[in-house]
Design an enzyme around this catalytic site. Structure first.
Site, PDB file in Angstrom:
ATOM      1  N   GLU A 117       0.817  -1.214   0.000  1.00 55.64           N
ATOM      2  CA  GLU A 117       0.000   0.000   0.000  1.00 55.64           C
ATOM      3  C   GLU A 117       0.853   1.268   0.000  1.00 55.64           C
ATOM      4  O   GLU A 117       0.338   2.360   0.258  1.00 55.64           O
ATOM      5  CB  GLU A 117      -0.937   0.013   1.216  1.00 55.64           C
ATOM      6  CG  GLU A 117      -1.912  -1.141   1.288  1.00 55.64           C
ATOM      7  CD  GLU A 117      -2.929  -1.158   0.157  1.00 55.64           C
ATOM      8  OE1 GLU A 117      -2.962  -0.201  -0.640  1.00 55.64           O
ATOM      9  OE2 GLU A 117      -3.676  -2.144   0.057  1.00 55.64           O
ATOM     10  N   HIS A 141      -2.857   2.406   8.294  1.00 55.61           N
ATOM     11  CA  HIS A 141      -3.969   1.606   7.763  1.00 55.61           C
ATOM     12  C   HIS A 141      -4.111   0.359   8.610  1.00 55.61           C
ATOM     13  O   HIS A 141      -3.125  -0.326   8.890  1.00 55.61           O
ATOM     14  CB  HIS A 141      -3.708   1.220   6.308  1.00 55.61           C
ATOM     15  CG  HIS A 141      -4.654   0.178   5.783  1.00 55.61           C
ATOM     16  ND1 HIS A 141      -6.020   0.351   5.799  1.00 55.61           N
ATOM     17  CD2 HIS A 141      -4.429  -1.050   5.253  1.00 55.61           C
ATOM     18  CE1 HIS A 141      -6.598  -0.735   5.282  1.00 55.61           C
ATOM     19  NE2 HIS A 141      -5.654  -1.599   4.951  1.00 55.61           N
ATOM     20  N   HIS A 143      -7.267  -2.803  10.131  1.00 59.52           N
ATOM     21  CA  HIS A 143      -8.566  -3.455   9.960  1.00 59.52           C
ATOM     22  C   HIS A 143      -9.340  -3.367  11.276  1.00 59.52           C
ATOM     23  O   HIS A 143      -9.532  -4.373  11.966  1.00 59.52           O
ATOM     24  CB  HIS A 143      -8.369  -4.899   9.520  1.00 59.52           C
ATOM     25  CG  HIS A 143      -7.592  -5.036   8.255  1.00 59.52           C
ATOM     26  ND1 HIS A 143      -7.001  -6.222   7.860  1.00 59.52           N
ATOM     27  CD2 HIS A 143      -7.298  -4.137   7.275  1.00 59.52           C
ATOM     28  CE1 HIS A 143      -6.384  -6.040   6.701  1.00 59.52           C
ATOM     29  NE2 HIS A 143      -6.547  -4.782   6.336  1.00 59.52           N
ATOM     30  N   HIS A 212     -13.208  -3.497   4.476  1.00 57.30           N
ATOM     31  CA  HIS A 212     -11.752  -3.712   4.469  1.00 57.30           C
ATOM     32  C   HIS A 212     -11.069  -3.077   5.679  1.00 57.30           C
ATOM     33  O   HIS A 212     -10.431  -3.772   6.460  1.00 57.30           O
ATOM     34  CB  HIS A 212     -11.170  -3.154   3.165  1.00 57.30           C
ATOM     35  CG  HIS A 212      -9.698  -3.364   3.013  1.00 57.30           C
ATOM     36  ND1 HIS A 212      -9.080  -3.471   1.791  1.00 57.30           N
ATOM     37  CD2 HIS A 212      -8.690  -3.468   3.922  1.00 57.30           C
ATOM     38  CE1 HIS A 212      -7.784  -3.645   1.954  1.00 57.30           C
ATOM     39  NE2 HIS A 212      -7.518  -3.636   3.247  1.00 57.30           N
TER      40      HIS A 212
END
EC number: 4.1.2.19
Length: 274
Positions: A117, A141, A143, A212
């Site tokens: 990413e 980032h 989850h 996501h």
């Protein structure tokens, strides 16, 4: 010789990745984290650098990041293992003078590479540098479980999602008055999702990827972790509330306005208008 693993930035990455793993936000190799550094941060550790740093071209030039060092998590690496072997799971990279690629100065041993990413991170760093006059240095980032769950039951609209999170916990409007950006579902690890995320990062420090995870931005590792943690706590409350039959009462529009006035923040107008 000073050991780079004892530096504030490696230790900070160890703590953030370990905390995220313990929260349950980063199963297996899920999640990624990047921190923008200054040359002065890495200068004492040149003796730790690879003798022949590997060069990796970027999929698109990013001249705004030219000559900028970062510490990043690696592709396919598990957050739970960062504390065990920082050099295998983290890397210090430096973008070259024209922004076309970067050298891996330290870490990412055994031919490892930065997170898949990285395009989304670097594009988002560019936008947050502009949006905050360089104040924001972290892109995270993960989850976050309850935020993901809400993307299945709430309308995936910035105003709707933001207003629900504000009502789920009083502190949310104060912590993220700019609201939460939301993308359509997109294939991860592509320039396309990176560009879409960066576009939302022009306006929001939090961006949801439905089904996501979430992207967060902030000036420090603690602030960025805390931003996501605050939104996730509200999402957890909302999941419980919805499972108990829904809201019977909540924070009113007038009360949200008063909250913003008390703490000197300007709430996202579209969310306040609902």
């Amino acid at each position: 010789m000073q050991n780079i693993t004892q530096s504030w930035f490696v230790q900070g990455m160890i703590k953030a990745t370990t905390d995220a793993w313990l929260k349950g936000w980063d199963e297996r190799n899920g999640g990624n984290l990047t921190l923008r550094l200054d040359d002065a941060d890495i200068a004492p550790y040149h003796d730790n650098f690879h003798a022949q740093p590997r060069y990796i071209p970027l999929s698109q030039p990013m001249p705004l990041l030219a000559n900028t060092p970062f510490i990043v998590t690696g592709s396919g690496k598990f957050f739970r293992n960062v504390q065990l072997d920082p050099a295998a799971n983290l890397g210090v990279v430096k973008v070259d003078s024209d922004g076309a690629g970067y050298h891996i100065l330290w870490g990412l041993t055994n031919e490892a590479v930065p997170t898949s990413e990285l395009p989304a991170h670097f594009l988002s760093h560019c936008e947050r540098i502009k949006a905050t006059n360089g104040k924001d240095r972290v892109i995270m980032h993960c989850h976050a479980t309850n935020l993901i769950a809400l993307t299945y039951v709430l309308e995936n609209d910035t105003a709707v999602f933001t207003r629900q999170l504000w009502e789920g916990s009083t502190e949310c409007l104060v912590v993220f008055p700019d609201g939460v950006g939301i993308l359509p579902w997109m294939v991860p690890g592509t320039d396309e999702i990176g560009q879409a995320t960066a576009q939302e990062m022009q306006k929001h420090s939090l961006v949801l990827w439905p089904f996501h995870g979430v992207f967060g931005s902030g000036p420090t590792l603690d602030e960025t972790f805390g931003l996501i943690d605050t939104a996730e706590k509200s999402a957890q409350v909302l999941v419980k509330v919805y499972s108990m039959g829904g809201m019977k009462q909540t924070i009113s529009r007038e009360e949200l306005i008063a909250l913003g006035q008390r703490f000197g923040v300007t709430p996202l107008a579209s969310a306040l208008a609902l």
